[in-house]
Design a protein around this motif. Structure first.
Motif, PDB file in Angstrom:
ATOM      1  N   GLY A 169       0.904  -1.083   0.193  1.00 41.19           N
ATOM      2  CA  GLY A 169       0.050  -0.046  -0.010  1.00 41.19           C
ATOM      3  C   GLY A 169       0.969   1.370  -0.137  1.00 41.19           C
ATOM      4  N   HIS A 170       1.078   1.949   1.057  1.00 48.31           N
ATOM      5  CA  HIS A 170       1.735   2.986   1.172  1.00 48.31           C
ATOM      6  C   HIS A 170       2.694   3.003   2.288  1.00 48.31           C
ATOM      7  CE1 HIS A 170      -0.468   5.879  -1.585  1.00 48.31           C
ATOM      8  NE2 HIS A 170      -1.552   5.165  -1.277  1.00 48.31           N
ATOM      9  N   SER A 171       2.789   1.850   2.972  1.00 52.67           N
ATOM     10  CA  SER A 171       3.744   1.416   3.884  1.00 52.67           C
ATOM     11  C   SER A 171       5.090   0.984   3.027  1.00 52.67           C
ATOM     12  CB  SER A 171       3.313   0.723   4.840  1.00 52.67           C
ATOM     13  OG  SER A 171       2.224   1.078   5.511  1.00 52.67           O
ATOM     14  N   ILE A 172       6.198   1.719   3.419  1.00 53.45           N
ATOM     15  CA  ILE A 172       7.441   1.130   2.731  1.00 53.45           C
ATOM     16  C   ILE A 172       8.460   0.695   3.789  1.00 53.45           C
ATOM     17  CG2 ILE A 172       9.574   2.175   1.550  1.00 53.45           C
ATOM     18  CD1 ILE A 172       7.531   3.910   0.327  1.00 53.45           C
ATOM     19  N   ARG A 173       9.051  -0.443   3.415  1.00 53.50           N
ATOM     20  CA  ARG A 173      10.389  -1.160   4.312  1.00 53.50           C
ATOM     21  C   ARG A 173      11.566  -1.014   3.292  1.00 53.50           C
ATOM     22  NH1 ARG A 173       9.607  -4.498   8.849  1.00 53.50           N
ATOM     23  NH2 ARG A 173      11.717  -4.342   8.704  1.00 53.50           N
ATOM     24  N   TRP A 174      12.706  -0.779   3.939  1.00 53.42           N
ATOM     25  CA  TRP A 174      13.943  -0.954   3.204  1.00 53.42           C
ATOM     26  C   TRP A 174      14.983  -0.891   4.391  1.00 53.42           C
ATOM     27  CZ3 TRP A 174      18.154   2.584   3.161  1.00 53.42           C
ATOM     28  CH2 TRP A 174      19.230   2.260   2.425  1.00 53.42           C
ATOM     29  N   ALA A 175      15.909  -1.763   4.199  1.00 51.95           N
ATOM     30  CA  ALA A 175      16.955  -1.875   5.262  1.00 51.95           C
ATOM     31  C   ALA A 175      16.508  -1.883   6.507  1.00 51.95           C
ATOM     32  CB  ALA A 175      18.219  -0.740   4.859  1.00 51.95           C
ATOM     33  N   ASN A 176      16.878  -0.964   7.290  1.00 44.63           N
ATOM     34  CA  ASN A 176      16.308  -0.701   8.688  1.00 44.63           C
ATOM     35  C   ASN A 176      15.435   0.373   9.025  1.00 44.63           C
ATOM     36  OD1 ASN A 176      18.329   1.287   8.236  1.00 44.63           O
ATOM     37  ND2 ASN A 176      19.536   1.080  10.036  1.00 44.63           N
ATOM     38  N   TRP A 177      14.755   0.779   7.807  1.00 43.78           N
ATOM     39  CA  TRP A 177      13.694   1.838   7.958  1.00 43.78           C
ATOM     40  C   TRP A 177      12.287   1.175   7.563  1.00 43.78           C
ATOM     41  CZ3 TRP A 177      13.819   6.552   9.612  1.00 43.78           C
ATOM     42  CH2 TRP A 177      15.125   7.404   9.562  1.00 43.78           C
ATOM     43  N   ALA A 178      11.292   1.794   8.404  1.00 40.87           N
ATOM     44  CA  ALA A 178       9.989   1.766   8.101  1.00 40.87           C
ATOM     45  C   ALA A 178       9.116   3.120   8.149  1.00 40.87           C
ATOM     46  CB  ALA A 178       9.306   0.770   9.115  1.00 40.87           C
ATOM     47  N   PHE A 179       8.510   3.377   6.952  1.00 41.36           N
ATOM     48  CA  PHE A 179       7.869   4.622   7.069  1.00 41.36           C
ATOM     49  C   PHE A 179       6.550   4.518   6.125  1.00 41.36           C
ATOM     50  CE2 PHE A 179      10.943   5.090   3.659  1.00 41.36           C
ATOM     51  CZ  PHE A 179      10.263   5.345   2.977  1.00 41.36           C
ATOM     52  N   HIS A 180       5.654   5.491   6.290  1.00 36.45           N
ATOM     53  CA  HIS A 180       4.538   5.467   5.634  1.00 36.45           C
ATOM     54  C   HIS A 180       4.863   6.792   4.507  1.00 36.45           C
ATOM     55  CE1 HIS A 180       0.252   6.653   4.484  1.00 36.45           C
ATOM     56  NE2 HIS A 180       0.174   5.451   4.644  1.00 36.45           N
ATOM     57  N   LEU A 181       4.177   6.532   3.131  1.00 36.04           N
ATOM     58  CA  LEU A 181       4.548   7.675   2.085  1.00 36.04           C
ATOM     59  C   LEU A 181       3.085   8.046   1.778  1.00 36.04           C
ATOM     60  CD1 LEU A 181       5.978   9.389   0.138  1.00 36.04           C
ATOM     61  CD2 LEU A 181       6.184   7.342  -1.265  1.00 36.04           C
ATOM     62  N   GLY A 182       2.617   9.325   1.993  1.00 39.14           N
ATOM     63  CA  GLY A 182       1.461   9.705   1.737  1.00 39.14           C
ATOM     64  C   GLY A 182       1.302  10.770   0.552  1.00 39.14           C
TER      65      GLY A 182
END
Lengths: 511, 511
Positions: free
Chosen positions: B262-275
């Motif tokens: 959806g709009h939730s992104i995971r990469w390496a040690n990061w997690a965030f939401h992109l709207g």
């Protein structure tokens, strides 16, 4: 003025017209370019010529502190280039600084005639570059110096885990000075991160010409900083250091766009010469770009290099006040250069180049992979515009940014300086210096900021450990020839603590 | 304090511990995240609900100026996240700004109950975002306006080559103001680079609620800038634009490291939401990093976005003084976003995401590829050290820098803003805005700087063309939650002419 200049308005460009710089076009000739650094054979020749010349004067204590190309002067070189290399190139010469019988000699050697052109004794302030060999010898002196052994014993340390390192002493206007270094020692018990465990309170002074300890001081002790948690090698980390990343590789189906002939480099619209010097590291010369409209090379920069890096520490006590390093002039950015690690220090598609310098005995020493040169594809945009304002038409123009990077890394003790010269197809050159490595820290009794009641001259970064305030002032020699022969400029960049703070402390320390 | 913090000293890190943010882990559920932007179906629902509510009040002139997610407030969202999403999510709501009968309505709609929660008339200063439709209509009005046709004729221009564009008017403390735009026109004869050929001297004012020209001024003429040399399309350049570069491709044998649900992104040690928001463009929420030692996510930033971009021009004459654009609040960074071009605006391995906004009629409009998300491998070094100070041992540790970039490009007329949010594995977030596109220029009689005897309020960049002094002030909304709930900060960055100069001109213009 052409309206076409409009579209370049956002791009700071250094452009110059100069037909003579077309002489830097690719040539696979094995003849020297007059700006090529000395070859191993030339270093050996210089060593032989100078050693022979001192044959009758007991040269047992002759040391080579600096050997490098004595560049032809600018009018001579430009004049030769203007003949498109059809005339005799300028004579090839070396500039040498030696120490002999406690005196500094500045010597010019003509390589074609194998003769010494000039040899005079320098009697002003200051001393030449330190050699690796004399620093190593000096740093081992404490290990057999009884007062130091007593200090180690008093602190309950194992001598076999103590290593020492050399520090320049600064100059505070003394009329007479000696060629001395200070020695500070560190404790490696349980860690390879020696800089974080200083044997604080102990300072030694070594006279390099006598190679003897001439001063010794053990003023106080503080608890030794812990070894735990100071390991920085990724392979030793538990849990593993950092997140796991999936691999990536770059492929160039048409091959590399970088053409190297000796020390002359061509890429995209750029042509330049890359030299290596034991003092300065990379020297960029005759950088010019090809102008497709004018069908000629336009000169941008005659010569550029880092002329000095000044690193003053803001700690006025006996153990720290003298730390005012000139990392280029004292330790040598070229001398301190490290071999670059493929795939890590530089991307997979990088091209590498070796460097050579003269050891203390004058013989050539090789630094493998001292430079890497690579195309940088960071995924950024050089220029773009989407136009929807014209009825019935949509224009989308995007030019990805690609540039060429020349990199060298100089590790001066704890610090690693990543020196980048970046060439952009727009005609601009970007210089960057990345500061990495390990902090230089002071051992203290504090374990919490609440305990610090006076100026700590730094930040408590771990138990018994203060990261001391300091700065890195980089001075660049930039002889810009933008569309003609320009004026020499020097530019100083500053990294570190804020300027106001620096100035107030500088007044305090350098009053 | 752990001594291990030492090795992070050079890396400015935003780290925070917050177990609740582990709720942003990857989920392939098709349920909404409460921060997801409105879907096309939701835009349609909002449009239906509001249109129906005005059924009895002649909604012929109802326009949707802004439709977006009405985010749950922070305590509500954090409370829900702390239950690991086991409780009912916060109610899903839309915030809407309409114009109806020359009044601005602020409306909150509950999507679950399909009901209007609140609807009040805004009577303060200022007006909502301009819609694309009303700007297009307004910019076409001059084409049938006799005084303008006369001005075009007087200048000897072909009307079919004239295009007009809309400009906001600023606010200088007037008690009463109207919802108006100024219209400036350009000449496209012989060029697609319309901004470089302004029809200088002519200004129109359009009242948007009346959709009529209410003021007209033709004060002077200057020679039209030449069309020659203003072409910027690479395909049209003779000789070809720029040097030819050899190709490069990136390969990821283990696939992409970017996981998007959806709009939730995971990469390496990061997690965030992109709207995506029609006003702000990208909105980053709930950014947190996974701490391998603590085995938990640590929150870094609750929410971050560009809240405004102020672009004042430093030209006090009648034709220019009002140019004090709010590119976010007036024109919409999201509304002005352009579809990104694969391989050019973003590298080959980028992942793209679409965005939706409500048109003037409230119906959803899609912007394909409005975001790209990619791993950035620039060939730089995150941290390195070579250690030769320990006898008998050489250590070389090099960690290449890799980061994740979220990019959007907003083209507001002549300017293209490249908005990057860069996530580094160290825990730091870097925001960057690249300013590119085409200069906004003023037509003048000058063809050489010698002719300019008074303050030109800019630089002569081509015959009859001055690039007017201006600045870009970016304001960021940064709600940082570093290891806990933090305070909201705003930060303003400035690009453009030097600050002293800005301030002196600002005093002059805004006195």
């Amino acid at each position: 003025m052409e309206a076409s200049t409009l579209r370049n308005t956002f791009i700071f460009s250094l452009l110059s017209i100069c037909s003579i710089s077309s002489s830097t076009t690719t040539s696979h000739s094995h003849h020297h370019h007059p700006l090529d650094p000395l070859t191993p054979q030339e270093f050996t020749l210089v060593q032989t010529i100078i050693t022979n010349s001192y044959h009758n004067s007991n040269p047992n204590n002759l040391t080579f502190q600096y050997v490098g190309l004595d560049e032809p002067n600018k009018p001579t070189l430009l004049s030769w280039l203007s003949t498109l290399k059809t005339t005799t190139p300028p004579p090839r010469r070396a500039f040498v600084i030696t120490r002999l019988n406690k005196q500094t000699h500045e010597i010019t050697v003509d390589l074609s005639t194998s003769s010494i052109i000039s040899d005079h004794i320098y009697s002003g302030h200051g001393y030449p570059l330190f050699t690796v060999e004399e620093q190593t010898t000096a740093s081992e002196l404490p290990m057999t110096y009884p007062p130091f052994l007593e200090s180690v014993k008093k602190r309950g340390l194992n001598l076999s885990d103590v290593v020492c390192s050399t520090y320049s002493v600064g100059w505070y206007g003394e009329e007479k000075s000696a060629r001395i270094l200070r020695i500070l020692c560190f404790y490696t018990e349980g860690t390879v991160n020696l800089y974080v465990r200083p044997v604080e309170g102990v300072t030694l002074v070594v006279d390099l010409d006598e190679m003897k300890i001439t001063q010794y001081s053990d003023r106080f002790t503080v608890p030794m900083a812990k070894a735990g948690g100071t390991e920085y090698r990724a392979a030793k980390q538990k849990p593993p250091f950092g997140p796991k990343l999936k691999g990536v590789a770059t492929v160039q189906p048409d091959g590399s766009g970088i053409e190297i002939a000796g020390h002359s480099i061509r890429w995209a619209n750029w042509a330049f010469h890359l030299g290596f010097d034991v003092r300065a590291g990379p020297i960029i010369s005759l950088a010019s770009i090809y102008d497709l409209e004018k069908k000629t090379f336009r000169r941008v920069m005659y010569r550029g290099y880092i002329s000095e890096m000044f690193v003053p520490y803001m700690e006025p006590t006996e153990e720290w006040y003298y730390k005012t390093f000139f990392d280029v002039g004292e330790f040598g950015f070229g001398l301190s250069a490290v071999s670059l690690e493929p795939m890590k220090d530089c991307p997979a598609h990088a091209v590498f180049m070796d460097g050579y310098y003269a050891g203390q005995d004058g013989k050539p020493v090789k630094i493998s992979n001292v430079f890497c040169i690579f195309e940088q594809h960071a995924g950024n945009v050089l220029w773009r515009h989407t136009e929807t304002g014209i009825p019935g038409e949509v224009i989308r123009e995007v030019r990805p940014e690609v540039s060429l990077v020349v990199r060298m890394v100089s590790t001066v003790g704890n610090y690693d300086y990543i020196i980048d010269w970046e060439f952009k197809p727009t005609g601009s050159i970007k210089v960057g210096v990345g500061l990495t490595g390990i902090l230089e820290v002071k051992g203290v009794s504090y374990t919490h900021t609440d305990q610090i009641k006076e100026d700590g001259h730094g930040t408590l970064v771990a138990d018994n450990t203060i990261g001391v305030y300091h700065d890195h002032f980089l001075t660049f020699h930039l002889d810009l020839d933008v569309d003609g022969i320009g004026r020499l400029r020097t530019r100083t960049l500053c990294y570190g603590t804020p300027w106001d703070f620096i100035m107030s402390l500088a007044k305090k320390i350098f009053r």
